[in-house]
Design a protein around this motif. Structure first.
Motif, mmCIF file in Angstrom:
data_model
loop_
_atom_site.group_PDB
_atom_site.id
_atom_site.type_symbol
_atom_site.label_atom_id
_atom_site.label_comp_id
_atom_site.label_asym_id
_atom_site.label_seq_id
_atom_site.Cartn_x
_atom_site.Cartn_y
_atom_site.Cartn_z
ATOM 1 N N LYS A 187 -16.365 25.991 56.130
ATOM 2 C CA LYS A 187 -16.688 25.866 57.756
ATOM 3 C C LYS A 187 -17.798 25.953 57.962
ATOM 4 N N ASP A 188 -18.440 25.219 58.759
ATOM 5 C CA ASP A 188 -19.911 25.268 59.331
ATOM 6 C C ASP A 188 -19.777 25.604 60.541
ATOM 7 N N ASN A 189 -19.833 26.978 60.768
ATOM 8 C CA ASN A 189 -19.724 27.566 62.488
ATOM 9 C C ASN A 189 -20.579 26.705 63.495
ATOM 10 N N PRO A 190 -21.812 26.728 63.296
ATOM 11 C CA PRO A 190 -22.842 25.934 64.197
ATOM 12 C C PRO A 190 -22.649 24.587 64.561
ATOM 13 N N LYS A 191 -22.133 23.854 63.487
ATOM 14 C CA LYS A 191 -21.834 22.419 63.766
ATOM 15 C C LYS A 191 -20.404 22.083 63.914
ATOM 16 N N ASN A 192 -19.648 22.998 64.117
ATOM 17 C CA ASN A 192 -18.177 23.008 64.220
ATOM 18 C C ASN A 192 -17.403 21.966 63.376
ATOM 19 N N THR A 193 -17.749 22.036 62.300
ATOM 20 C CA THR A 193 -17.161 21.161 61.183
ATOM 21 C C THR A 193 -16.527 22.016 59.959
ATOM 22 N N LEU A 194 -15.536 21.220 59.544
ATOM 23 C CA LEU A 194 -14.457 21.897 58.597
ATOM 24 C C LEU A 194 -14.714 20.899 57.314
ATOM 25 N N HIS A 195 -14.614 21.356 56.001
ATOM 26 C CA HIS A 195 -14.754 20.627 54.963
ATOM 27 C C HIS A 195 -13.728 21.033 53.971
ATOM 28 N N LEU A 196 -12.956 20.101 53.104
ATOM 29 C CA LEU A 196 -12.114 20.509 52.024
ATOM 30 C C LEU A 196 -12.436 19.698 50.662
ATOM 31 N N GLN A 197 -12.918 20.518 50.033
ATOM 32 C CA GLN A 197 -13.428 19.788 48.705
ATOM 33 C C GLN A 197 -12.318 20.008 47.632
ATOM 34 N N MET A 198 -11.765 18.838 47.313
ATOM 35 C CA MET A 198 -10.498 18.663 46.401
ATOM 36 C C MET A 198 -10.616 18.252 45.003
ATOM 37 N N ASN A 199 -10.500 19.120 44.101
ATOM 38 C CA ASN A 199 -11.008 18.807 42.753
ATOM 39 C C ASN A 199 -9.536 18.673 41.887
ATOM 40 N N SER A 200 -9.540 18.316 40.699
ATOM 41 C CA SER A 200 -8.313 17.938 39.916
ATOM 42 C C SER A 200 -7.358 17.511 40.634
ATOM 43 N N LEU A 201 -7.476 16.650 41.255
ATOM 44 C CA LEU A 201 -6.240 16.191 42.148
ATOM 45 C C LEU A 201 -5.064 15.851 41.136
ATOM 46 N N LYS A 202 -3.890 15.917 41.921
ATOM 47 C CA LYS A 202 -2.704 15.454 41.070
ATOM 48 C C LYS A 202 -1.804 14.542 42.008
ATOM 49 N N PRO A 203 -0.948 13.866 41.429
ATOM 50 C CA PRO A 203 -0.195 12.728 42.401
ATOM 51 C C PRO A 203 0.510 13.477 43.439
ATOM 52 N N GLU A 204 0.957 14.707 43.359
ATOM 53 C CA GLU A 204 1.554 15.446 44.355
ATOM 54 C C GLU A 204 0.819 15.923 45.487
ATOM 55 N N ASP A 205 -0.585 15.762 45.238
ATOM 56 C CA ASP A 205 -1.467 15.913 46.492
ATOM 57 C C ASP A 205 -1.576 14.736 47.345
#
Length: 124
Positions: free
Chosen positions: A71-89
């Motif tokens: 979470k980047d508080n000053p920019k009011n942004t949110l990220h989600l880094q997704m690694n080792s992705l699976k079909p169920e994702d």
């Protein structure tokens, strides 16, 4: 008018990575609690990860060790880094935000503002 806009979705093979982003506009203060939810076809929407302004994070068990929320508080942004992705994702991923402190139990009612969603497809 508060708007949340997600980006970064797409298609990837199993084992690959994607990074989702969520930008907040129309709100001049920092959203205290922000989260990612997802909804797979034929399933209910579920919480994936949540982060607050103090850096506290919570993950659903199925993504622990593979996904990282930031979470980047000053920019009011949110990220989600997704690694080792699976079909169920595979799902539509939604960003959610609220100016109040996080409760931390992935209750949808906790979040006042929602994005439109971005599709993530993981093929085997």
């Amino acid at each position: 008018q508060v708007q949340l806009v997600e980006s970064g979705g797409g298609s990837v093979q199993a084992g690959g990575s994607l990074r989702l982003s969520c930008s907040v506009s129309g709100y001049k203060y920092s959203m205290n609690c922000m989260a990612w939810f997802r909804q797979a076809p034929g399933k209910e929407r579920e919480g994936v990860a949540v982060a607050d302004n103090d850096g506290r994070t919570v993950y659903v068990d199925s993504v622990k060790g593979r996904f990282t929320i930031s979470k980047d508080n000053p920019k009011n942004t949110l990220h989600l880094q997704m690694n080792s992705l699976k079909p169920e994702d595979t799902a539509v991923y939604y960003c959610a935000a609220d100016p109040r402190p996080c409760v931390g139990n992935f209750q949808e009612s906790e979040f006042r503002f929602w994005g439109q969603g971005t599709q993530v497809t993981v093929s085997s």
